[in-house]
Design a protein around this motif. Structure first.
Motif, PDB file in Angstrom:
ATOM      1  N   SER A  71       0.824  -1.217   0.000  1.00  0.00           N
ATOM      2  CA  SER A  71       0.000   0.000   0.000  1.00  0.00           C
ATOM      3  C   SER A  71       0.850   1.256   0.000  1.00  0.00           C
ATOM      4  N   THR A  72       1.935   1.243   0.765  1.00  0.00           N
ATOM      5  CA  THR A  72       2.810   2.420   0.773  1.00  0.00           C
ATOM      6  C   THR A  72       3.431   2.630  -0.601  1.00  0.00           C
ATOM      7  N   MET A  73       3.671   1.540  -1.317  1.00  0.00           N
ATOM      8  CA  MET A  73       4.239   1.667  -2.654  1.00  0.00           C
ATOM      9  C   MET A  73       3.213   2.225  -3.634  1.00  0.00           C
ATOM     10  N   VAL A  74       1.959   1.829  -3.510  1.00  0.00           N
ATOM     11  CA  VAL A  74       0.910   2.389  -4.373  1.00  0.00           C
ATOM     12  C   VAL A  74       0.804   3.896  -4.152  1.00  0.00           C
ATOM     13  N   VAL A  75       0.771   4.303  -2.887  1.00  0.00           N
ATOM     14  CA  VAL A  75       0.692   5.735  -2.580  1.00  0.00           C
ATOM     15  C   VAL A  75       1.924   6.450  -3.135  1.00  0.00           C
ATOM     16  N   ALA A  76       3.107   5.880  -2.938  1.00  0.00           N
ATOM     17  CA  ALA A  76       4.329   6.511  -3.447  1.00  0.00           C
ATOM     18  C   ALA A  76       4.300   6.666  -4.961  1.00  0.00           C
ATOM     19  N   VAL A  79       1.581   9.567  -5.729  1.00  0.00           N
ATOM     20  CA  VAL A  79       1.836  10.942  -5.306  1.00  0.00           C
ATOM     21  C   VAL A  79       3.222  11.456  -5.668  1.00  0.00           C
ATOM     22  N   ALA A  80       4.186  10.562  -5.845  1.00  0.00           N
ATOM     23  CA  ALA A  80       5.559  11.039  -6.007  1.00  0.00           C
ATOM     24  C   ALA A  80       6.253  10.626  -7.293  1.00  0.00           C
ATOM     25  N   HIS A  81       5.915   9.489  -7.867  1.00  0.00           N
ATOM     26  CA  HIS A  81       6.772   8.952  -8.927  1.00  0.00           C
ATOM     27  C   HIS A  81       6.136   8.813 -10.305  1.00  0.00           C
ATOM     28  N   ARG A  82       4.838   8.755 -10.411  1.00  0.00           N
ATOM     29  CA  ARG A  82       4.227   8.430 -11.717  1.00  0.00           C
ATOM     30  C   ARG A  82       4.528   9.456 -12.789  1.00  0.00           C
ATOM     31  N   ARG A  83       4.646  10.721 -12.429  1.00  0.00           N
ATOM     32  CA  ARG A  83       4.911  11.758 -13.431  1.00  0.00           C
ATOM     33  C   ARG A  83       6.357  11.751 -13.924  1.00  0.00           C
ATOM     34  N   ASN A  84       7.200  10.993 -13.254  1.00  0.00           N
ATOM     35  CA  ASN A  84       8.629  10.996 -13.572  1.00  0.00           C
ATOM     36  C   ASN A  84       9.031   9.865 -14.513  1.00  0.00           C
ATOM     37  N   GLY A  85       8.059   9.172 -15.066  1.00  0.00           N
ATOM     38  CA  GLY A  85       8.363   8.072 -15.970  1.00  0.00           C
ATOM     39  C   GLY A  85       8.650   6.794 -15.208  1.00  0.00           C
ATOM     40  N   PHE A  86       9.032   5.785 -15.933  1.00  0.00           N
ATOM     41  CA  PHE A  86       9.225   4.456 -15.357  1.00  0.00           C
ATOM     42  C   PHE A  86      10.547   4.323 -14.604  1.00  0.00           C
ATOM     43  N   PHE A  87      11.633   4.728 -15.188  1.00  0.00           N
ATOM     44  CA  PHE A  87      12.953   4.388 -14.663  1.00  0.00           C
ATOM     45  C   PHE A  87      13.335   5.163 -13.411  1.00  0.00           C
ATOM     46  N   GLN A  93      13.029  10.517  -9.893  1.00  0.00           N
ATOM     47  CA  GLN A  93      12.879   9.070  -9.701  1.00  0.00           C
ATOM     48  C   GLN A  93      11.549   8.557 -10.227  1.00  0.00           C
ATOM     49  N   GLY A  94      11.631   7.659 -11.171  1.00  0.00           N
ATOM     50  CA  GLY A  94      10.435   7.050 -11.740  1.00  0.00           C
ATOM     51  C   GLY A  94       9.838   6.019 -10.806  1.00  0.00           C
ATOM     52  N   TRP A  95       8.815   5.348 -11.274  1.00  0.00           N
ATOM     53  CA  TRP A  95       8.058   4.434 -10.437  1.00  0.00           C
ATOM     54  C   TRP A  95       8.544   2.987 -10.479  1.00  0.00           C
ATOM     55  N   GLU A  96       9.611   2.728 -11.184  1.00  0.00           N
ATOM     56  CA  GLU A  96      10.158   1.379 -11.343  1.00  0.00           C
ATOM     57  C   GLU A  96      10.392   0.666 -10.006  1.00  0.00           C
ATOM     58  N   TYR A  97      11.129   1.283  -9.101  1.00  0.00           N
ATOM     59  CA  TYR A  97      11.488   0.672  -7.815  1.00  0.00           C
ATOM     60  C   TYR A  97      10.240   0.356  -6.991  1.00  0.00           C
ATOM     61  N   CYS A  98       9.333   1.303  -6.900  1.00  0.00           N
ATOM     62  CA  CYS A  98       8.103   1.086  -6.126  1.00  0.00           C
ATOM     63  C   CYS A  98       7.267  -0.038  -6.726  1.00  0.00           C
ATOM     64  N   ALA A  99       7.228  -0.116  -8.051  1.00  0.00           N
ATOM     65  CA  ALA A  99       6.456  -1.172  -8.710  1.00  0.00           C
ATOM     66  C   ALA A  99       7.055  -2.547  -8.443  1.00  0.00           C
ATOM     67  N   ILE A 100       8.375  -2.637  -8.420  1.00  0.00           N
ATOM     68  CA  ILE A 100       9.023  -3.921  -8.110  1.00  0.00           C
ATOM     69  C   ILE A 100       8.707  -4.329  -6.680  1.00  0.00           C
ATOM     70  N   LEU A 101       8.798  -3.387  -5.732  1.00  0.00           N
ATOM     71  CA  LEU A 101       8.461  -3.707  -4.341  1.00  0.00           C
ATOM     72  C   LEU A 101       6.992  -4.105  -4.210  1.00  0.00           C
ATOM     73  N   LEU A 102       6.097  -3.398  -4.891  1.00  0.00           N
ATOM     74  CA  LEU A 102       4.673  -3.737  -4.867  1.00  0.00           C
ATOM     75  C   LEU A 102       4.441  -5.149  -5.404  1.00  0.00           C
ATOM     76  N   THR A 103       5.055  -5.455  -6.527  1.00  0.00           N
ATOM     77  CA  THR A 103       4.905  -6.785  -7.125  1.00  0.00           C
ATOM     78  C   THR A 103       5.439  -7.865  -6.191  1.00  0.00           C
ATOM     79  N   ALA A 104       6.577  -7.620  -5.572  1.00  0.00           N
ATOM     80  CA  ALA A 104       7.139  -8.571  -4.617  1.00  0.00           C
ATOM     81  C   ALA A 104       6.201  -8.762  -3.430  1.00  0.00           C
ATOM     82  N   CYS A 105       5.599  -7.681  -2.953  1.00  0.00           N
ATOM     83  CA  CYS A 105       4.671  -7.786  -1.826  1.00  0.00           C
ATOM     84  C   CYS A 105       3.442  -8.618  -2.184  1.00  0.00           C
TER      85      CYS A 105
END
Length: 156
Positions: A71-76, A79-87, A93-105
């Motif tokens: 959930s914290t990764m979805v919020v991140a 609110v913080a990373h989606r406009r910055n692209g994927f990488f 900072q893009g949303w790549e790292y948060c998406a990997i953590l979300l997928t792992a969770c």
């Protein structure tokens, strides 16, 4: 997997809480990205990450802990990373790292704690369909409620 993600996110949360300066900095940043009550948001984020990470490492209520961290990764992402692209190396900072953590969770929630977990020691079979459903409900509902109550994006 759960220990690696748990340690990573536990340290991430501890970094937000490590000193009065880091707490003020986290709260200030949360305010700058449109979160209402940024001091409360900083405390909530830090403790969700620290407790969720600790629970993942211990293997305690694993699908719930995985859902909280996810959930914290979805919020991140929102609110913080989606406009910055994927990488992650993109500016801001893009949303790549948060998406990997979300997928792992989500995977951890489905797999449960395994034999080396507190859940297993307590005799809790909290994985499979029950685990994935629990994790997915938390990952969808908690951020939606959180954002509806607390996020007021800046108009820039």
């Amino acid at each position: 997997l759960r220990s690696a993600i748990g340690i990573c996110i536990l340290l991430h949360g501890a970094n937000k809480w490590r000193s009065p300066e880091s707490r003020r900095g986290t709260a200030g940043w949360f305010g700058s990205i449109g979160m209402r009550n940024p001091k409360i948001q900083a405390v909530a984020a830090a403790f969700t990450e620290m407790i969720g990470g600790l629970f993942l490492v211990a293997g305690f209520v694993v699908p719930t802990a995985a859902g909280a961290v996810g959930s914290t990764m979805v919020v991140a992402i929102i609110v913080a990373h989606r406009r910055n692209g994927f990488f992650i190396f993109n500016e801001g900072q893009g949303w790549e790292y948060c998406a990997i953590l979300l997928t792992a969770c989500i995977a951890i929630g489905a797999l449960g704690g395994g034999r080396g977990s507190l859940d297993h020691a307590l005799g809790w079979e909290y994985s499979g369909n029950m685990g994935i459903v629990t994790t997915l409900i938390i990952v969808v509902v908690a951020p939606a409620l959180h954002l509806a109550a607390s996020y007021r994006p800046n108009k820039s």
